[in-house]
Design a protein around this motif. Sequence first.
Motif, PDB file in Angstrom:
ATOM      1  N   GLU A   1      16.314   7.385  -4.113  1.00 35.33           N
ATOM      2  CA  GLU A   1      17.053   6.428  -4.936  1.00 35.33           C
ATOM      3  C   GLU A   1      16.504   6.362  -6.350  1.00 35.33           C
ATOM      4  N   ASP A   2      15.253   6.790  -6.524  1.00 32.59           N
ATOM      5  CA  ASP A   2      14.614   6.745  -7.845  1.00 32.59           C
ATOM      6  C   ASP A   2      15.028   7.911  -8.732  1.00 32.59           C
ATOM      7  N   ASP A   3      15.712   8.901  -8.164  1.00 34.71           N
ATOM      8  CA  ASP A   3      16.142  10.052  -8.957  1.00 34.71           C
ATOM      9  C   ASP A   3      17.108   9.586 -10.042  1.00 34.71           C
ATOM     10  N   PRO A   4      17.007  10.187 -11.239  1.00 38.13           N
ATOM     11  CA  PRO A   4      17.913   9.777 -12.321  1.00 38.13           C
ATOM     12  C   PRO A   4      19.351  10.195 -12.021  1.00 38.13           C
ATOM     13  N   PHE A   5      20.287   9.470 -12.625  1.00 36.81           N
ATOM     14  CA  PHE A   5      21.707   9.764 -12.445  1.00 36.81           C
ATOM     15  C   PHE A   5      22.036  11.076 -13.128  1.00 36.81           C
ATOM     16  N   GLU A   6      22.757  11.928 -12.436  1.00 39.84           N
ATOM     17  CA  GLU A   6      23.241  13.173 -13.010  1.00 39.84           C
ATOM     18  C   GLU A   6      24.761  13.195 -12.885  1.00 39.84           C
ATOM     19  N   PRO A   7      25.463  13.614 -13.949  1.00 41.84           N
ATOM     20  CA  PRO A   7      26.926  13.678 -13.875  1.00 41.84           C
ATOM     21  C   PRO A   7      27.398  14.710 -12.854  1.00 41.84           C
ATOM     22  N   ALA A   8      28.596  14.532 -12.375  1.00 36.19           N
ATOM     23  CA  ALA A   8      29.174  15.380 -11.338  1.00 36.19           C
ATOM     24  C   ALA A   8      29.927  16.556 -11.940  1.00 36.19           C
TER      25      ALA A   8
ATOM     26  N   PRO B   1      26.061  15.511  -7.447  1.00 37.66           N
ATOM     27  CA  PRO B   1      24.803  16.161  -7.077  1.00 37.66           C
ATOM     28  C   PRO B   1      24.058  15.333  -6.032  1.00 37.66           C
ATOM     29  N   ARG B   2      23.362  16.018  -5.166  1.00 39.03           N
ATOM     30  CA  ARG B   2      22.607  15.350  -4.103  1.00 39.03           C
ATOM     31  C   ARG B   2      21.377  14.667  -4.711  1.00 39.03           C
ATOM     32  N   ARG B   3      21.199  13.438  -4.320  1.00 43.11           N
ATOM     33  CA  ARG B   3      20.009  12.689  -4.756  1.00 43.11           C
ATOM     34  C   ARG B   3      19.069  12.573  -3.565  1.00 43.11           C
ATOM     35  N   LEU B   4      17.860  13.055  -3.739  1.00 43.95           N
ATOM     36  CA  LEU B   4      16.898  13.028  -2.649  1.00 43.95           C
ATOM     37  C   LEU B   4      16.298  11.636  -2.459  1.00 43.95           C
TER      38      LEU B   4
END
Length: 169
Positions: free
Chosen positions: A64-71, A59-62
Amino acid sequence: MAGRTPYGNPVPVSDLATKILDPVLRKRAGMSIGLVQSWEEIAGPRLASRSRPEKIQWPRRLHEDDPFEPAVLVIACEGMAALHLQHETGEIINRVNAFLGFTAIGRIRIVQKPVTTDKGRPKPTFRPLTAAEKTKLSSTVELIEDDGLRASLERLGATILGERKSKTP
């Protein structure tokens, strides 16, 4: 053996190919070649022959502070294998995550397309030679001294004559 280490020991070609292919596969599909090579162990022999991992869509992270999301793991499979794969998605997600060492995959997306490679043309069958053809063939190669060469030429001649249709009056 294709290469040598600094210590003079030979290196298998598969190791050299992995070093070349792994960065390309990681860039294009977001996964390592280890996942592709271990697919039979992950999916099982029944599903592995009819499916293959295509890519991992992160998933695209807008920020760097965005939480990790599995692919999402995209798996190509054919026909009925899609149904079997759909029933085993939870198990396959767990096995892929165990293989990768962290919770990398959250979902599986199934894409139906041909997966199995065509083995080529089927081996042709030849008609049996007639007695006249056999005697003509053996008389043609009888003057050759080398037994192995004579036998090879006789097999070649039998194949060529066996491909042709028999002459029926």
